[in-house]
Design a protein around this motif. Structure first.
Motif, short mmCIF file in Angstrom:
data_model
loop_
_atom_site.label_atom_id
_atom_site.label_comp_id
_atom_site.label_asym_id
_atom_site.label_seq_id
_atom_site.Cartn_x
_atom_site.Cartn_y
_atom_site.Cartn_z
N ALA A 1 -20.61 -117.31 -59.21
CA ALA A 1 -22.69 -117.61 -59.47
C ALA A 1 -22.74 -117.74 -57.88
O ALA A 1 -23.98 -116.93 -57.48
N ALA A 2 -22.27 -118.60 -57.96
CA ALA A 2 -23.30 -119.36 -56.46
C ALA A 2 -22.73 -118.62 -55.25
O ALA A 2 -23.85 -118.27 -54.83
N THR A 3 -21.49 -117.93 -55.26
CA THR A 3 -21.53 -117.01 -54.38
C THR A 3 -22.11 -115.70 -53.89
O THR A 3 -22.98 -115.19 -53.29
N ASP A 4 -22.21 -115.36 -55.35
CA ASP A 4 -23.46 -114.17 -55.35
C ASP A 4 -24.56 -113.95 -55.31
O ASP A 4 -25.18 -113.23 -54.77
N LEU A 5 -25.10 -115.35 -55.45
CA LEU A 5 -26.39 -115.80 -55.52
C LEU A 5 -26.19 -116.23 -53.97
O LEU A 5 -27.74 -116.28 -53.48
N SER A 6 -25.96 -116.99 -52.96
CA SER A 6 -26.61 -117.50 -51.64
C SER A 6 -26.98 -116.32 -50.97
O SER A 6 -27.88 -116.55 -49.81
N PRO A 7 -27.07 -115.32 -51.01
CA PRO A 7 -27.38 -113.76 -49.92
C PRO A 7 -29.15 -114.14 -50.15
O PRO A 7 -30.00 -113.35 -49.69
N LEU A 8 -29.44 -114.39 -52.20
CA LEU A 8 -30.16 -113.68 -52.56
C LEU A 8 -31.47 -115.36 -53.19
O LEU A 8 -32.34 -114.85 -52.20
N ASP A 9 -30.95 -115.90 -53.49
CA ASP A 9 -31.64 -116.63 -54.07
C ASP A 9 -31.14 -117.61 -53.68
O ASP A 9 -30.26 -118.81 -53.93
N VAL A 10 -30.72 -119.39 -52.65
CA VAL A 10 -30.46 -120.35 -51.64
C VAL A 10 -30.17 -121.17 -52.20
O VAL A 10 -29.14 -122.08 -52.79
N GLY A 11 -32.13 -121.76 -53.33
CA GLY A 11 -31.77 -122.83 -54.16
C GLY A 11 -31.17 -122.57 -55.85
O GLY A 11 -30.18 -123.49 -55.77
N LEU B 1 -18.02 -124.41 -49.94
CA LEU B 1 -18.86 -123.33 -49.96
C LEU B 1 -20.55 -124.67 -50.45
O LEU B 1 -21.28 -123.20 -49.35
N ALA B 2 -20.23 -125.36 -50.42
CA ALA B 2 -21.60 -126.13 -50.02
C ALA B 2 -21.81 -126.25 -48.78
O ALA B 2 -22.78 -126.61 -48.29
N LYS B 3 -20.57 -126.01 -47.49
CA LYS B 3 -20.86 -126.29 -46.84
C LYS B 3 -21.67 -125.16 -45.62
O LYS B 3 -21.86 -124.87 -44.70
N VAL B 4 -21.09 -124.09 -46.28
CA VAL B 4 -21.17 -122.58 -46.23
C VAL B 4 -22.26 -122.00 -46.29
O VAL B 4 -23.82 -121.46 -45.81
N ILE B 5 -23.10 -122.71 -47.90
CA ILE B 5 -24.65 -122.89 -48.39
C ILE B 5 -25.57 -123.17 -47.82
O ILE B 5 -25.80 -124.70 -48.25
N PRO B 6 -26.80 -122.70 -46.94
CA PRO B 6 -27.25 -123.48 -46.46
C PRO B 6 -28.53 -124.18 -47.02
O PRO B 6 -28.70 -123.77 -48.60
N LEU B 7 -29.31 -125.25 -46.69
CA LEU B 7 -30.51 -126.29 -47.75
C LEU B 7 -31.21 -125.30 -47.18
O LEU B 7 -31.44 -124.82 -46.53
N ALA B 8 -32.20 -125.05 -48.39
CA ALA B 8 -33.50 -124.24 -48.34
C ALA B 8 -34.68 -125.52 -48.16
O ALA B 8 -35.69 -124.03 -46.83
N ASP B 9 -34.85 -126.12 -47.16
CA ASP B 9 -35.53 -126.97 -46.42
C ASP B 9 -34.54 -128.31 -46.15
O ASP B 9 -34.64 -129.08 -46.71
N GLU B 10 -34.20 -128.13 -44.56
CA GLU B 10 -32.84 -128.78 -44.32
C GLU B 10 -33.66 -129.91 -44.43
O GLU B 10 -33.70 -131.45 -44.20
#
Length: 930
Positions: free
Chosen positions: A479-489, A518-527
């Protein structure tokens, strides 16, 4: 059960047939309440068995009590807090006497004030306090009949209140029908199961309703077929066909008694005039407490007050300020016997009779139940009702309305999205199976990739709530993988959920590594402004990857954020849990103290018992590290007490710390018996992780007894099952055990890993562990300085047990070096510390070592828990620190009166007469306030 009543309910003289044991139980309960205690009882049995008659008996004998009574109504089950409101409405004028948090919780639950959704058990505490205050002048009897039809929120809260009653002069009696699936809500409350009458008493009851003599064979068959059910005998007896001893069965393959009674009541209803039947159908559907609504709806259907007359004459209903059914089974029979089309007509009339501004939820409910096809206007009204339920904390109502809104949505795509929302609401309401079903309905029509990914995320969360194993982690990672390009949060939220799932099921290390990547790949919404969850996820990922230098500071920022912000403990439960786990991994006692202090404080303020029980368990670990074993034991028991109050058997945190406590105490027989009992529960009850926690918690016992190979086996197994969390905490024990059995290579590898962790942590306990571990491996020239370094670091608050063990290990080393005089000082200090802390196995080991140095060590009595119960000890500690009774009651989720009762017992047991004297007793004055 009773001789035939003659007259209206409430005015008849009850003459119970038999039931001497049941009456004695009720009389004994009421007498205890008269003497200042409290009582609670669930009276359980099949329909018509006499539960209501026994409740009536209790009311009749409680003439010196204030009595309140409510009845669960099946059609009202979806209205959150409806049953609770019925019960406490007479006491609402006293609401302002409650502490502000309790006032707000109850006011919000009933929609009296606007505000955030209250914590369920804060509402429970408010109810408990309100009832206890109502019993101030005279004892209070609360009777809840047909409790199986209470809405979920009311059932949970009233059961919670019943479990917390102790010395409040309040009696709570529940009547509950068998076989409805609601038994679990009232688990832990004493039960009285009501059987059928025996043959003799059944014959007596049958004879009381027959116009003439009944043949033995016929009466025997009736009694056998009704299984001695009193209501069935009373109602069916006069109708039996007395055609002689050769007659066949009264019914071919007689159905269950409840079904037969329903058929009987329906037959009586169908013999009434049509308008009377219509009125009864309307009354069976009406769930309002306002008789004006019923009569207004009746008028809309062309009925006047005369429509009720025939039903009143037939003793089916009682007409007064409100219309009530003589027996709950009559209402149920009519409700379920009404054809669906006619029932929708009744709901429509009631919807028209209700002012949506006055009672919007019931208006929406009746409109929905009257609908014959999808209707967007009704669906939107239901969504507004769902939102109101969510805001009030009535999660069952939120779920019910959200799901019904989805059902009534005409557009296929919109319906699917609303079903996904409904599944989330159902999960929040604790209905994971229904949430899964709603999600399954939604999936075929979800075309949008975002909503499909959200559905997968919710599916994983459902599985996590059901503890369904390693598949949960995989689904949440996907789910996290599928959501990563759509909704980072949402993607990072799903990944954090995957991490929690991995921790709970002891997933293989490769899965943790995948989560970290994966945590390293999915960026923060607000760094520039990472959330607490972001810090926990990124800090976890770094530690899993072995980058302790990067991970530890991120985790410390998360700890500080949780302590400073004091967020809602329910919505951040997983954050607090993960933070506390990592504080233990980093061996940071100060962080554990501050986190659990904040968590316990905010949980108590908000009445968040689910979070509080876990926080208390984590706090107990800090007390054990500090050497305050009695305090740790009290916290564990308090956590388990709260778990019981919520109807839960226990939880993983309590398993670990309870086992650790027993291991530190050193009573081998007790500790091993406890582990055996935990393992007997099986994986189905406590999970594989729970079973492993029970096994692994014994490592201090094995070390104390000098069984180093057994200790090493535990440490190796723990690291294999859970290298990231429990495995890290096992490192110092693994080193000690490995050195003692001569496995130097294993010990050296563990010291390297412990060194990286200690350097990143910087906490005194971690550095002390590292110095001691190096000392165990060091040559004679370097060992002494390392032992002294370990002791210096561990001479800080919160590390008492490990400080004492360091003195022991140093003293043992000195003795082996032939330095007996120097060894005595270290071993004597260790012995005194162990004995004062109640660590019997280590105390005995230190005593034996002292004897080996030539000192005659007197065997001391190891300190144990006092003569007070855990709750008495907790109250004594709080009172000794000047905490007022009302505040103590709020902290412990009991009433002021119960605090007074326990405090009087404390004074008597310890021989004091005031709080001032109590404050001078070291056991209480020096203890923490948790």
């Amino acid at each position: 059960m009773i001789t035939p009543p003659a007259g209206k309910m409430g005015t008849i003289s009850l003459q119970l047939v038999d039931r001497t044991q049941e009456q004695a139980a009720l009389d004994s309960l009421l007498e205890a309440v008269r003497l200042g205690l409290s009582g609670k009882l669930v009276i359980r049995g099949e329909p018509g068995i006499g539960k209501t008659a026994l409740l009536d008996h209790a009311i009749a004998t409680a003439r010196d009590f204030r009595v309140v009574r409510t009845v669960g109504i099946e059609s009202e089950m979806q209205l959150g807090f409806a049953g609770l409101h019925q019960l406490v409405v007479p006491f609402l004028p006293q609401l302002e006497l409650l502490p502000a948090p309790q006032q707000n919780a109850l006011g919000s639950a009933f929609g009296l004030i606007s505000g955030p959704a209250p914590e369920r058990f804060q509402v429970g505490l408010a109810t408990l306090t309100l009832l206890a205050k109502a019993a101030g002048d005279k004892p209070l009897l609360c009777v809840i009949d047909d409790a199986q039809w209470l809405d979920v929120e009311s059932a949970e809260i009233l059961a919670f209140v019943a479990r917390r009653l102790y010395a409040d002069r309040v009696a709570m009696l529940f009547g509950m029908r068998e076989g409805t699936g609601r038994e679990a809500a009232f688990a832990g409350i004493p039960e009285l199961r009501v059987p059928g009458l025996d043959s003799k008493d059944a014959q007596l009851l049958l004879g009381s309703v027959m116009a003439g003599p009944v043949g033995d064979e016929l009466s025997r068959r009736l009694i056998n077929e009704t299984a001695g059910n009193p209501l069935a005998i009373l109602e069916l007896g006069p109708t039996i066909n007395q055609s002689g001893p050769g007659a066949g069965p009264l019914l071919e393959e007689p159905p269950p008694v409840g079904s037969r009674l329903q058929q009987h009541f329906l037959a009586r209803v169908h013999a009434l005039p049509i308008k009377t039947q219509t009125f009864l159908q309307l009354a069976s559907v009406d769930s309002s407490t306002d008789p004006v609504v019923l009569w207004h709806a009746a008028k809309l259907l062309g009925l006047d007050r005369g429509a009720a007359a025939a039903a009143e004459s037939e003793r089916l209903i009682v007409v007064g300020p409100r219309v009530s059914f003589r027996h709950p089974l009559i209402r149920s029979a009519i409700y379920h016997g009404t054809p669906p089309g006619e029932r929708r007509t009744m709901h429509a009339a009631l919807a028209d009779a209700i002012d949506p501004k006055v009672d919007p939820d019931r208006h929406a409910e009746h409109r929905a139940l009257a609908a014959v096809q999808p209707d967007e206007e009704i669906a939107r009204e239901l969504l507004r009702a769902a939102e109101r339920g969510k805001e009030r904390g009535a999660y069952a109502a939120w779920a019910r309305y959200a799901y019904k809104a989805a059902e009534l949505t005409p557009d296929r795509g919109t319906r699917a999205v609303r079903l996904v929302d409904a599944s989330e609401a159902l999960l929040s309401a604790g209905r994971a199976d229904q949430a899964r079903a709603a999600l399954s309905q939604a999936l075929p029509a979800l075309d949008d990739p975002l909503h499909r990914a959200i559905a997968k995320w919710i599916d994983g969360t459902i599985r996590l709530s059901l503890s369904e194993g390693s598949d949960t982690t995989r689904i949440l990672i996907d789910a996290a993988t599928d959501l990563s390009p759509l909704d980072v949060g949402r993607a990072r939220d799903a990944l954090l959920g995957a991490l929690i799932a991995a921790v709970l099921v002891e997933t293989m290390p490769t899965v943790f590594e995948e989560i970290a990547r994966l945590a390293k790949v999915i960026p923060l919404a607000d760094e520039s402004s990472p959330s607490i969850d972001d810090l926990l996820l990124d800090g976890s990922a770094s530690l899993i990857a072995g980058d302790h230098v990067v991970g530890a500071p991120l985790l410390r920022r998360a700890f500080q954020g949780l302590v400073r912000s004091a967020p809602n403990p329910q919505t951040t439960l997983r954050a607090f849990t993960l933070a506390a786990i990592y504080a233990y991994v980093l061996m940071d006692v100060a962080a554990i103290d501050s986190l659990t202090d904040a968590w316990i404080k905010v949980s108590r303020q908000r009445g968040a018992l689910s979070g509080l029980q876990i926080a208390l368990a984590f706090r107990s670990g800090a007390e054990l590290y500090a050497g305050r074993l009695n305090e740790g034991e009290a916290l564990i028991k308090q956590a388990l007490d709260l778990s019981h109050a919520m109807g839960n058997p226990g939880f993983l945190g309590a398993i670990w710390w309870e086992g650790t406590l027993l291991a530190w105490r050193g009573n081998e027989a007790v500790a091993r018996a406890w582990v055996t009992a935990q393992l007997a529960l099986g994986a189905g009850r406590i999970g594989t992780r729970g079973m492993n926690l029970a096994r692994f918690s014994l490592i201090p016992l094995e070390l104390g007894l000098g069984r180093y190979q057994a200790a090493l086996d535990i440490a190796v197994a723990a690291r294999k099952a859970d290298p990231t969390f429990n495995g890290a905490r096992m490192l110092p024990y693994l080193v000690e055990a490995a050195v003692r059995v001569g496995n130097r290579g294993t010990a050296e590898a563990a010291v390297v890993e412990l060194g990286e962790l200690a350097a990143a942590s910087g906490a005194p306990l971690a550095i002390g562990f590292l110095a001691r571990s190096r000392a165990l491996l060091a040559n004679d020239a370097n060992a002494e300085s390392l032992y002294k370094e370990a002791i210096a670091h561990l001479t800080t608050p919160g590390t008492g047990t490990e400080l004492a063990r360091s003195y022991l290990l140093y003293g043992e080393w000195l003795r082996r070096q032939g330095r007996r005089r120097d060894a005595r000082d270290q071993l004597r200090t260790a012995y005194e510390m162990f004995a004062s802390m109640g660590m019997a196995a280590f105390a005995e080991r230190a005593r034996v070592e002292l004897l080996a140095t030539g000192e005659r060590a007197r065997r001391r009595t190891v300190e144990t828990q006092s003569q007070l119960s855990p709750q008495e000890s907790q109250i004594a500690r709080l009172a000794a620190h000047g905490v007022r009774n009302q505040e103590i009651a709020s902290q412990l989720f009991i009433s002021d009166r119960t605090v007074e009762y326990h405090l009087a017992k404390v004074f008597r047991k310890v021989g004091v007469t005031s709080r001032t004297q109590l404050a001078h007793i070291a056991e209480f004055a020096g203890a923490g306030l948790h």
